[in-house]
Design an enzyme around this catalytic site. Structure first.
Site, PDB file in Angstrom:
ATOM      1  CG  ASP A 134      -1.701   1.153   1.458  1.00 17.24           C
ATOM      2  OD1 ASP A 134      -2.344   1.561   0.495  1.00 17.24           O
ATOM      3  OD2 ASP A 134      -1.723   1.695   2.584  1.00 17.24           O
ATOM      4  CG  ASP A 141      -1.990   7.464   0.021  1.00 13.10           C
ATOM      5  OD1 ASP A 141      -0.915   7.992  -0.297  1.00 13.10           O
ATOM      6  OD2 ASP A 141      -3.024   7.561  -0.656  1.00 13.10           O
TER       7      ASP A 141
END
Ligand code: B16
Ligand code: MG
Length: 219
Positions: free
Chosen positions: A7, A9
């Site tokens: 991922d 953010d």
């Protein structure tokens, strides 16, 4: 363990604060709604338009906007957000991430980006992390966003590694659900209770390393 799906953010850099500032500004100026700080976690890992729909649901105004107006508002939020992330530099990489990526490189474990953000390529470029990632899954090409498995499946496929051989790294509840639905092992960064669906939870990105992630995979 043959591949790691990252991922962006909340894992590579802390952009959640910029997302929330941009949403708060839009909500205040265009929807006359004040977002409470607790609302921030509802938006983590959730796509741009779905985030706006969640905000409108919170304000009880969903039925007042057409699809065209929703798209225009989402674009406006993105303009505020892009302005903020254009300032990102290497200094904004979260603790331990470069060392972890370097370790994975030394172990010949390829890495993919599995972010819901259409701005992930710009973020990666500004952080100077491009060379560590073999592929970036394109959120515009998948049917369903997180918590659906699509993005993680697309990332593993692009990496040419079976999903069962991958570990996904996430900070969001929606993201952990997506990793588990895809059939990969989930390592989460953040609150142990909130992220309890993960196979392993560490408190900060500084705790991510090859040994502990591989251990989570083998459990
Ligand atoms: P954009 P991640 C997600 O990124 C963010 O957590 C979420 O808050 C954001 O709405 C979403 O990306 C879409 O981002 O508007 O830039 O396309 O956590 O999946 O890396
Ligand atoms: Mg995230």
């Amino acid at each position: 363990m043959q591949g790691i799906l990252f991922d962006v953010d909340g894992i590579l850099t802390d952009t959640a604060k910029f997302h929330f500032a941009a949403w708060s500004r839009l909500a205040q100026e265009k929807l006359q709604v004040e977002l409470p700080v607790e609302f921030e976690s509802n938006l983590k890992g959730v796509s741009r338009v779905d985030s706006l729909v969640r905000i409108m649901e919170y304000a009880g105004i969903t039925d007042q906007y057409s699809l065209g107006q929703i798209t225009a508002l989402a674009n406006e939020k993105n303009a505020y957000y892009v302005q903020a992330i254009s300032q990102l530099t290497k200094a904004d990489i979260l603790p331990g991430i470069v060392a972890f990526l370097q370790e994975l490189k030394e172990h010949d474990i390829p890495c993919a980006v599995a972010s819901a953000s259409k701005n992930a390529p710009l973020i990666l470029k500004n952080l100077g992390l491009n060379s560590y990632f073999a592929v970036i899954a394109d959120p515009a090409q998948v049917k369903h966003g997180k918590p659906a498995p699509d993005l993680f499946l697309a990332a593993a496929q692009k990496l040419q590694v079976p999903i069962q051989e991958c570990v996904g790294i996430e900070d969001a509840v929606a993201g952990v659900a997506a990793i588990k639905a895809a059939g990969a092992v989930a390592v989460a960064v953040g609150d142990k209770i909130e992220l309890q669906a993960a196979d392993r939870v560490v408190s900060t990105t500084a705790d991510l390393n090859y040994t502990s992630v591989n251990e989570a995979f083998r459990q």
